[in-house]
Enzyme design. Structure first.
Site, PDB file in Angstrom:
ATOM      1  N   HIS A 151      36.594  27.756  37.615  1.00 31.85           N
ATOM      2  CA  HIS A 151      37.512  28.285  38.624  1.00 31.85           C
ATOM      3  C   HIS A 151      38.411  27.200  39.208  1.00 31.85           C
ATOM      4  O   HIS A 151      39.560  27.481  39.555  1.00 31.85           O
ATOM      5  CB  HIS A 151      36.731  28.957  39.746  1.00 31.85           C
ATOM      6  CG  HIS A 151      36.307  30.353  39.427  1.00 31.85           C
ATOM      7  ND1 HIS A 151      35.069  30.658  38.900  1.00 31.85           N
ATOM      8  CD2 HIS A 151      36.961  31.529  39.535  1.00 31.85           C
ATOM      9  CE1 HIS A 151      34.988  31.964  38.709  1.00 31.85           C
ATOM     10  NE2 HIS A 151      36.110  32.515  39.081  1.00 31.85           N
ATOM     11  N   ASN A 210      35.190  40.973  37.099  1.00 34.50           N
ATOM     12  CA  ASN A 210      35.639  40.024  36.078  1.00 34.50           C
ATOM     13  C   ASN A 210      34.659  40.013  34.896  1.00 34.50           C
ATOM     14  O   ASN A 210      34.077  38.984  34.552  1.00 34.50           O
ATOM     15  CB  ASN A 210      35.788  38.626  36.670  1.00 34.50           C
ATOM     16  CG  ASN A 210      36.790  37.783  35.923  1.00 34.50           C
ATOM     17  OD1 ASN A 210      37.294  38.161  34.871  1.00 34.50           O
ATOM     18  ND2 ASN A 210      37.080  36.613  36.451  1.00 34.50           N
TER      19      ASN A 210
END
Length: 547
Positions: A367, A336
Site C-alpha cells: 500500500h 478489494n
C-alpha cells in the site's frame, strides 16, 4: 510562521489542483475504455482478429491511457514491466519468483517513498502509484505461477496452483499485454495470466462449450444486464460521494475543537459514519473497472444458482458482504478481493510460518510507506486472530435457532464495525501525528477503567483454561477453551499497549499550549477544506488489503 503557512497553502493548492486534473483524466480514460471495450468485443473478437492483433491493440491503448493520465511518470510503469520481463527471460527459473518480487516491490517502495516524503507527505493524491501497484501484483503473480509450472512437481502444488501454473515463458507481446492492457491498467483488477490469455485467444469459449453445450458462444451470453447493473451502482456511488462523503471529512476526527469539546459517543458516531462515507469512491472505481472488463467479454464466471449468467470472475468487491460483515475476516474477504487473492497466492499459501503476520506486513508495504498503513495492518493481526478464536469458541452455540443466530449476527456486526473504526482510521489519516491524536482522545475515555478490566479478563480466562485442562480432559477442553483464552489475552495486550501509549502521549502533551495542537494539524484551520475536499486515490485499499 507566516512563511510556513504560505508554503503550506501553495503546496496544498498545487497538490489539490494536480490531483483534480489527474482524477478528471482518469474518469475520461475509464469512460473511453468502456466504449473501447464494446468495440474491442464486437470488432476484434477472437473470431474476427488473431491473438497478436488483440494483444497489440490492448497494449497500445493501455500505454496511451497511461501517458494521457500521468505524462512522463508513465515511464516508471514501463521500466518495471520491462525489468520484469528481462527477469523471467534471463534469470534462473528456480529464482525467477524471488527476483521478480524483490524488483517489483523494491521499485514500488522507492517510488512510494519519493512520492510521500519528498513531495506531499500527509496529503493523499491520485497519481501513477496506483497503476504501479496493480502492475506489481501482475508481475509477481505471473512469476510465481511460472515458477510453479516449470519448477515444481504436480504433487507439490495445491489444486488451485496446479490449475493456474504456467508451463511456458510468455512472449514479449503477451507479457506487455497482460501487464498494460487498457482494461485494467489504471485500476485493475489483477487477473490470472492464464485467464487473460484464454480471453484474448478465445479459449474461454471452448470452456463454456464444455460446461453448457456446443451451441453456446460468448456472444450469445448477454453481458448487457451485468454491465448496466454495475454502471447503475457507479452512478449511485458517485452521487453518494458528491452529496454525503464530502460533508463527512475524515480529518474532522482529529479536529482540535471537535475532539476537545465533543462527547465520546459523538466522536465514535462521527468516526463510524465518516468511515462508512469514505467507501463509495472505492466502490465506484472498482465497479467501473469491472464493467469495463465485462463490456469487452472478460469476466464470465458461469451460470449461478438462479440460472443466470454470472460476470464476477474478476470482481473486486462485494458491497453487500462488506456492509453486512459479521467478522473482520468477512470484511477483508469482500473488500478489494483480487488484492486479497494476490496476497494469498504470493505470500499466505507459501510462507512456512507466521503466515498471517507476513501477509499483513506485505499488504502494508504494498500500500505504501505512510505510517498509518502500518498502524492499521499491524493492529489487524491480533484482531484477526482474536476474531477467529472467538468465532470458533462460541459461534456454534448460537446456531440452534433463528432468533439466537440473528442476535449473534447483530452483535458481531456491531463489534466488527467498532473494530473497523479502531483499526482503519490510521489508514485514512495516513500520518503519525493525526493518528496519535485520534488514539489519544479515543483511548482517554478508557484509560481510567480499562486497564483493570482487561487485567481481570486476562486472569479469568487463564483460570478457565487451567480449570478446563484438569477437570475436562476427556472433552477436548484444550481445543474448546484455548481459543477463548487466547482471544481475551490478545485483546488484553493490545489494549494495554494502546492505553500505555495514550498515557504517555497525555503526559507529553498536557503541558503544551492548546494552540500547538491546531498548529500541528493544519486540517483544523480554514485550510482544511483544501485537504478534506481533495480527491483520494482509488487504488489504495484500499483507504486497504487487508486481507
Amino acid at each position: 510562521m507566516a512563511g510556513k503557512a504560505i508554503s503550506f497553502v501553495s503546496v496544498s493548492v498545487r497538490v489539490d489542483w494536480n490531483t483534480c486534473c489527474v482524477t478528471v483524466n482518469f474518469l475520461a480514460c475509464q469512460l473511453f475504455a468502456l466504449a473501447a471495450a464494446f468495440w474491442f468485443r464486437l470488432y476484434l473478437s477472437p473470431s474476427h482478429a488473431n491473438p497478436l492483433v488483440r494483444h497489440a491493440v490492448a497494449t497500445l491503448l493501455g500505454i496511451a491511457f497511461l501517458i494521457f493520465c500521468f505524462g512522463w511518470y508513465s515511464v516508471h510503469l514501463l521500466t518495471v514491466v520491462v525489468a520484469g520481463y528481462l527477469i523471467i527471460v534471463k534469470a534462473d527459473i528456480n529464482n525467477v519468483h524471488s527476483y521478480s518480487m524483490v524488483t517489483a516491490m523494491g521499485y514500488l517502495t522507492v517510488c512510494q517513498v519519493s512520492r510521500v516524503f519528498i513531495f506531499n507527505y500527509g496529503i493523499l493524491s491520485t497519481d501513477f502509484s496506483g497503476p504501479l501497484m496493480i502492475v506489481t501484483q501482475k508481475i509477481t503473480t505471473l512469476a510465481f505461477q511460472l515458477h510453479d509450472g516449470m519448477c515444481k512437481k504436480s504433487e507439490q502444488l495445491t489444486p488451485e496452483q496446479k490449475h493456474l501454473a504456467i508451463n511456458v515463458r510468455p512472449s514479449l507481446i503477451e507479457y506487455l499485454s497482460y501487464n498494460l492492457n487498457f482494461l485494467s491498467v489504471l485500476v485493475g483488477p489483477c487477473t490470472n495470466y492464464k485467464d487473460y490469455v484464454d480471453f484474448i485467444e478465445g479459449r474461454h469459449i471452448m470452456h463454456l462449450k464444455c460446461v453448457f453445450s456446443s451451441r453456446f458462444t460468448i456472444d450469445q451470453i448477454s453481458l448487457q444486464p451485468a454491465v448496466c447493473q454495475k454502471l447503475l451502482v457507479c452512478c449511485g456511488c458517485m452521487l453518494f460521494f458528491l452529496i454525503v462523503t464530502r460533508s463527512l471529512p475524515i480529518k474532522y476526527n482529529v479536529d482540535p475543537d471537535f475532539v476537545n469539546h465533543a462527547a465520546f459517543l459523538t466522536r465514535l458516531t462521527y468516526a463510524f459514519f465518516s468511515i462508512q462515507a469514505a467507501r463509495p469512491k472505492f466502490y465506484f472505481a472498482w465497479t467501473l473497472a469491472d464493467a469495463v472488463n465485462n463490456a469487452a467479454g472478460f469476466g464470465f464466471k458461469g451460470i449461478d444458482e438462479n440460472g443466470k449468467p454470472s460476470w464476477d470472475l474478476i470482481c473486486n468487491l462485494n458491497i453487500l458482504g462488506i456492509e453486512t460483515a459479521t467478522s473482520f475476516k468477512t470484511f477483508i474477504d469482500n473488500w478489494n478481493i483480487r488484492t486479497g487473492i494476490w496476497l494469498k497466492t504470493v505470500c499466505y499459501d507459501r510462507a512456512p510460518k507466521h503466515r498471517l503476520a507476513l501477509t499483513f506486513i506485505l499488504s502494508a508495504l504494498w500500500h505504501g510507506v505512510y505510517p498509518g498503513y502500518y498502524f492499521t495492518f499491524i493492529t489487524a493481526i491480533p484482531i484477526t486472530m482474536a476474531a477467529r478464536a472467538i468465532r470458533k469458541s462460541i459461534r456454534h452455540y448460537f446456531l440452534g435457532s433463528k432468533g439466537l443466530k440473528m442476535g449473534y449476527d447483530i452483535l458481531t456486526w456491531a463489534a466488527t464495525q467498532l473494530a473497523i473504526c479502531y483499526t482503519v482510521m490510521p489508514f485514512l489519516l495516513l500520518a503519525v501525528e493525526p493518528t496519535l491524536v485520534y488514539y489519544r482522545y479515543v483511548l482517554s475515555y478508557f484509560k481510567h477503567v480499562e486497564l483493570l478490566r482487561f487485567y481481570l479478563d486476562f486472569c479469568f480466562s487463564f483460570l478457565v483454561y487451567i480449570f478446563s485442562i484438569f477437570f475436562f480432559p476427556k472433552h477436548n477442553s484444550y481445543d474448546r477453551f484455548l481459543p477463548h483464552f487466547l482471544f481475551r489475552s490478545m485483546y488484553f495486550h493490545v489494549h494495554i499497549i494502546s492505553i500505555l501509549a495514550a498515557i504517555a502521549l497525555h503526559r507529553k502533551h498536557k503541558t503544551r499550549d492548546p494552540s500547538a495542537t491546531s498548529k500541528m494539524l493544519p486540517s483544523a484551520s480554514p485550510l482544511s477544506s483544501l485537504c478534506s475536499a481533495q480527491c483520494q486515490p482509488v487504488h489504495s485499499n484500499n483507504n486497504d488489503k487487508v486481507d
